[in-house]
Motif scaffolding. Structure first.
Motif, PDB file in Angstrom:
ATOM      1  N   GLY A 105       0.792  -1.224   0.000  1.00 33.71           N
ATOM      2  CA  GLY A 105       0.000   0.000   0.000  1.00 33.71           C
ATOM      3  C   GLY A 105       0.827   1.277   0.000  1.00 33.71           C
ATOM      4  N   ARG A 139      -7.727  -7.457  -4.129  1.00 33.03           N
ATOM      5  CA  ARG A 139      -6.689  -6.424  -4.012  1.00 33.03           C
ATOM      6  C   ARG A 139      -5.700  -6.499  -5.177  1.00 33.03           C
ATOM      7  NH1 ARG A 139      -3.224  -5.090   1.394  1.00 33.03           N
ATOM      8  NH2 ARG A 139      -2.057  -3.373   0.523  1.00 33.03           N
ATOM      9  N   SER A 140      -5.227  -7.692  -5.485  1.00 30.09           N
ATOM     10  CA  SER A 140      -4.276  -7.856  -6.592  1.00 30.09           C
ATOM     11  C   SER A 140      -4.939  -7.597  -7.938  1.00 30.09           C
ATOM     12  CB  SER A 140      -3.659  -9.258  -6.572  1.00 30.09           C
ATOM     13  OG  SER A 140      -2.802  -9.390  -5.465  1.00 30.09           O
ATOM     14  N   ARG A 142      -7.412  -5.508  -8.509  1.00 31.82           N
ATOM     15  CA  ARG A 142      -7.547  -4.048  -8.632  1.00 31.82           C
ATOM     16  C   ARG A 142      -6.206  -3.409  -9.003  1.00 31.82           C
ATOM     17  NH1 ARG A 142     -10.760  -4.555  -4.056  1.00 31.82           N
ATOM     18  NH2 ARG A 142      -9.038  -3.878  -2.744  1.00 31.82           N
TER      19      ARG A 142
END
Length: 193
Positions: A105, A139-140, A142
């Motif tokens: 992040g 998450r990956s 995106r």
């Protein structure tokens, strides 16, 4: 493809060597690769096996593994790889990317992907860069969509992960002709640095 150090103001990707084991070991305890993939780095032995597999694939001309150095934090942050290198069809996969807690992040991954995409499309002249991600790993997915990856389809139940779960893989790709637009729009801030 030839292993070469890739670098910008934020990230440095160094060809992975056996001695990097000591740098990756503390980070590997922060990551559960086996949650979404078939790789497991949860113990010192499994991390060594993971690295050795990468070295074998490199010798076969199928992979270029890297260790990731964060120039802002001045320390190693994880690992990534070019894999499934197909010289005939000019297709390469980017993946096997994992980062320790302090690096997730932080924007580091975008710098890593820029360096790898630029290397694959520009000096190496590949026609396509592909990504395969667990369908459940939002998450990956995106993150790849954010850098211009286009969903091409889902491979159903093609990889065994933790507890013998059969995952489905979301297949993304970026084509050579899409790269100039992606570079000038999505990565414009990285290029200005």
């Amino acid at each position: 493809m030839k292993a070469k150090t890739l670098e910008n103001k934020r990230a440095k990707l160094l060809p992975l060597e056996a001695f990097h084991y000591r740098d990756l070991l503390p980070l590997s305890k922060q990551v559960d690769l086996y949650q979404y993939g078939s790789s497991d780095i949860s113990t010192p032995y499994k991390l060594k096996a993971y690295m050795n597999e990468a070295f074998v694939k490199k010798e076969q001309g199928l992979a270029l593994p890297y260790i990731i150095y964060d120039k802002n934090l001045e320390r190693f942050g994880g690992s990534t790889r070019f894999g499934n290198i197909d010289k005939k069809n000019k297709v390469v996969h980017i993946g096997w990317t994992w980062l320790g807690d302090d690096f997730r992040g932080s924007g580091l991954n975008q710098h890593i992907k820029f360096l790898m995409l630029q290397y694959a499309f520009e000096p190496m002249g590949y026609e396509k860069v592909a990504f395969r991600i667990d369908e459940r790993n939002a998450r990956s997915r995106r993150a790849v969509e954010k850098i211009g990856g286009k969903l091409e389809g889902i491979l159903r139940k093609n990889v065994i992960t933790k507890n013998d779960f059969r995952r489905s893989s979301a297949c993304y790709g970026i084509l050579r002709e899409e790269w100039p637009i992606i570079k000038d729009t999505i990565f414009k801030d990285i290029m200005i640095e």
